[in-house]
Write an enzyme that holds these catalytic residues in place. Structure first.
Site, PDB file in Angstrom:
ATOM      1  CE  LYS A 137      -3.861   1.898   2.733  1.00  0.00           C
ATOM      2  NZ  LYS A 137      -4.780   1.617   3.854  1.00  0.00           N
ATOM      3  CB  SER A 177      -8.217   3.358   2.980  1.00  0.00           C
ATOM      4  OG  SER A 177      -7.309   2.797   3.921  1.00  0.00           O
ATOM      5  CB  SER A 201      -8.176   0.385   5.755  1.00  0.00           C
ATOM      6  OG  SER A 201      -8.958   1.542   5.703  1.00  0.00           O
TER       7      SER A 201
HETATM    8  N1  GLN Z   1     -13.164   3.486   6.736  1.00  0.00           N
HETATM    9  C1  GLN Z   1     -12.399   3.862   7.885  1.00  0.00           C
HETATM   10  C2  GLN Z   1     -12.040   5.323   7.810  1.00  0.00           C
HETATM   11  O1  GLN Z   1     -12.380   5.906   6.866  1.00  0.00           O
HETATM   12  C3  GLN Z   1     -11.199   2.992   8.020  1.00  0.00           C
HETATM   13  C4  GLN Z   1      -9.942   3.536   7.485  1.00  0.00           C
HETATM   14  C5  GLN Z   1      -8.731   2.714   7.769  1.00  0.00           C
HETATM   15  O2  GLN Z   1      -8.806   1.649   8.371  1.00  0.00           O
HETATM   16  N2  GLN Z   1      -7.603   3.239   7.364  1.00  0.00           N
HETATM   17  O3  GLN Z   1     -11.452   5.895   8.665  1.00  0.00           O
END
Ligand code: GLN
Length: 489
Positions: free
Chosen positions: A74, A149, A173
């Site tokens: 990532k 994400s 994410s």
């Molecule tokens: N959807 C969550 C957020 O927007 C999780 C994001 C993550 O785990 N980086 O914060």
């Protein structure tokens, strides 16, 4: 079956060379990435050198199971001299001077890096659509979001454009995109993996997590990246191997989290029920428990995550780090405002504002302190539940998918959908997303298992067995052609 172990055997026998393997993936990426946008950066040149090094390791007998295995990272994980954008204009030209601890460990084992994957900007989002570099498509259906994400990593693995990948999980994410793309994704126990070189979103919740086509590969990746690293004081590592997955799971106890099924789409509820039935057939005892306190998960998560983000992202001012606006500024204040206004996207700005607000004098007690108290209570309740049973079972997300473009129209609806995943981040517990069910029209639905702190290995063990009984999505063609016709478990 384990893709990594199968490829390892073939590499060891000399049926395949690390160079051929890497070339196979680069040609697939070249063909498929323009439509998917899963990779932001592809590194064919450095991969050639890594593949040569892998070949040397095979020749001198020092090869590991990950030697020569092509992986993706990532784009919030630092790799020396390689773009690391975090999906943001702010870091469009950032090139780190050191490697993230996780990549140090993988490259020491001879793994080959294919490239850096697309993500929601600064890992804030659930659909990989807040990236400055454009949205990622779900390889199983381009009309759907891949989740987020870490949607680029999930899409790359699901499309067969990498054998495995690393993502980061602050509130879901790794697990949610794994579920939407039909692969396996683990959020390790907080502290199992070093965060050194992971660009921070909310440091007390962030963990790097492995994503792969099956639990065994996920376990192999985790075993290599977990560490006690003095550069991350919160890390203490795991004594985890991928070797005991085949032991029976008979006699284990699993509790379904009742509240997490309420309001979930019928197909998601069905996936959890089906999983419970299949676990029973493996000799696992299933009970149901109610934890009404879970209703505060999403609000507490968004307060704490935004508060920490507003502090972590303060360094991006265009002077110390990041994008610098062309427009002339009359004061230092105006200079910083311009850089941050133009360098950050809408979702990141919204969260910095929310985070600043909940920490500000007069609101700190009302929001941040309350959220921290909820976090403590939530952790106590989940830990108490895990004294009664070995694992907790629930959906990964109340929705089976997000249609492409939907989350940006209704951000709060997307925030609420983090209810099932964020509980593991707030409590620090490990959680895994397993692609066990395939819904009528061919889309995978993941289910989530949570376990006791530092029992990540046990979670992978149960996930392995669940996959052996499941109707998991087939491996992508790019992978199948490498497996020599052996796809059975
Ligand atoms: N959807 C969550 C957020 O927007 C999780 C994001 C993550 O785990 N980086 O914060």
């Amino acid at each position: 079956m384990s893709v990594i172990r199968c490829l390892h055997r073939r590499l060891q026998k000399g049926e395949l060379s690390p160079q051929e393997l890497a070339a196979h993936f680069f040609s697939a990426i070249q063909k498929e990435n323009p439509a998917l946008n899963a990779y932001l950066h592809v590194c064919e040149e450095t991969a050639k050198h890594q593949a040569e090094e892998a070949e040397r390791q095979f020749a001198n007998g020092s090869a590991d199971e990950l030697t020569g295995i092509p992986l993706a990272l990532k784009d919030n994980l630092c790799v020396q001299g390689m773009p690391t954008t975090c999906g943001s204009r702010m870091l469009e030209h950032f090139s780190p001077v050191y490697d993230a601890a996780v990549w140090e460990q993988l490259s020491a084992k001879g793994a080959v890096l294919l490239g850096k994957t697309n993500m929601d900007e600064f890992a804030m989002g659930s659909s990989t659509e807040t990236s400055f570099f454009g949205p990622v498509k779900n390889p199983r259906n381009p009309l759907l979001s891949p989740g987020g994400s870490s949607g680029g990593s999930a899409a790359a693995v699901a499309a067969g454009l990498a054998v495995g990948a690393l993502g980061s999980d602050t509130g879901g994410s790794v697990r949610q995109p794994a579920a939407f793309c039909g692969i396996t994704g683990l959020k390790p126990t907080y502290g199992a993996v070093s965060r050194w070189g992971l660009i921070a979103y909310a440091s007390s919740l962030d963990q790097v997590g492995p994503m792969a086509l099956c639990a065994e590969d996920t376990a192999l990746l985790l075993a290599r990246i977990s560490a006690n690293d003095s550069r991350d004081d919160t890390s203490r590592g795991l004594s985890q191997t991928a070797d005991s997955l085949r032991e029976p799971v008979t006699g284990k106890r699993v509790a379904i989290l009742k509240e997490m099924l309420e309001g979930a789409e019928p197909v998601v509820v069905k996936a959890v029920e089906d999983t419970a039935r299949r676990l029973r057939s493996l000799g696992v005892e299933i009970v149901e428990i109610s934890l009404p306190f879970l209703q505060y998960t999403a609000p507490a998560y968004y307060i704490i995550a935004c508060a920490e983000a507003s502090s972590n992202l303060a360094r991006y001012d265009g002077l110390r780090y990041g994008y610098r606006s062309e427009a002339p500024a009359n004061s230092f204040h105006e200079f910083v405002c311009r850089n941050r206004q133009e360098g950050f996207g809408e979702e990141v700005r919204r969260r910095i504002l929310m985070g600043t607000y909940v920490l500000s004098a007069g609101h700190h007690e009302q929001y941040y302190q309350r959220a921290k108290r909820i976090q403590i209570k939530l952790r106590e309740e989940l830990e108490a539940a895990l004294e009664q049973v070995d694992f907790l079972l629930c959906p990964v997300c109340p929705k089976a998918d997000f249609p492409a473009g939907e989350t940006s129209k209704a951000p709060v609806t997307a925030y609420q959908a983090d209810l099932c995943t964020a509980a593991a981040n707030l409590s620090g517990l490990p959680a895994i997303s397993v692609p066990t069910a395939v819904w009528e029209n061919g889309h995978p639905v993941g289910v989530q298992l949570m376990g006791r702190a530092f029992a990540d290995g046990e979670l992978l063990h149960l996930a392995y067995w669940l996959e052996t009984t499941g109707t998991r999505p087939p491996y992508p063609e790019t992978i199948r052609v490498l497996l020599d016709g052996k796809e059975e478990f």
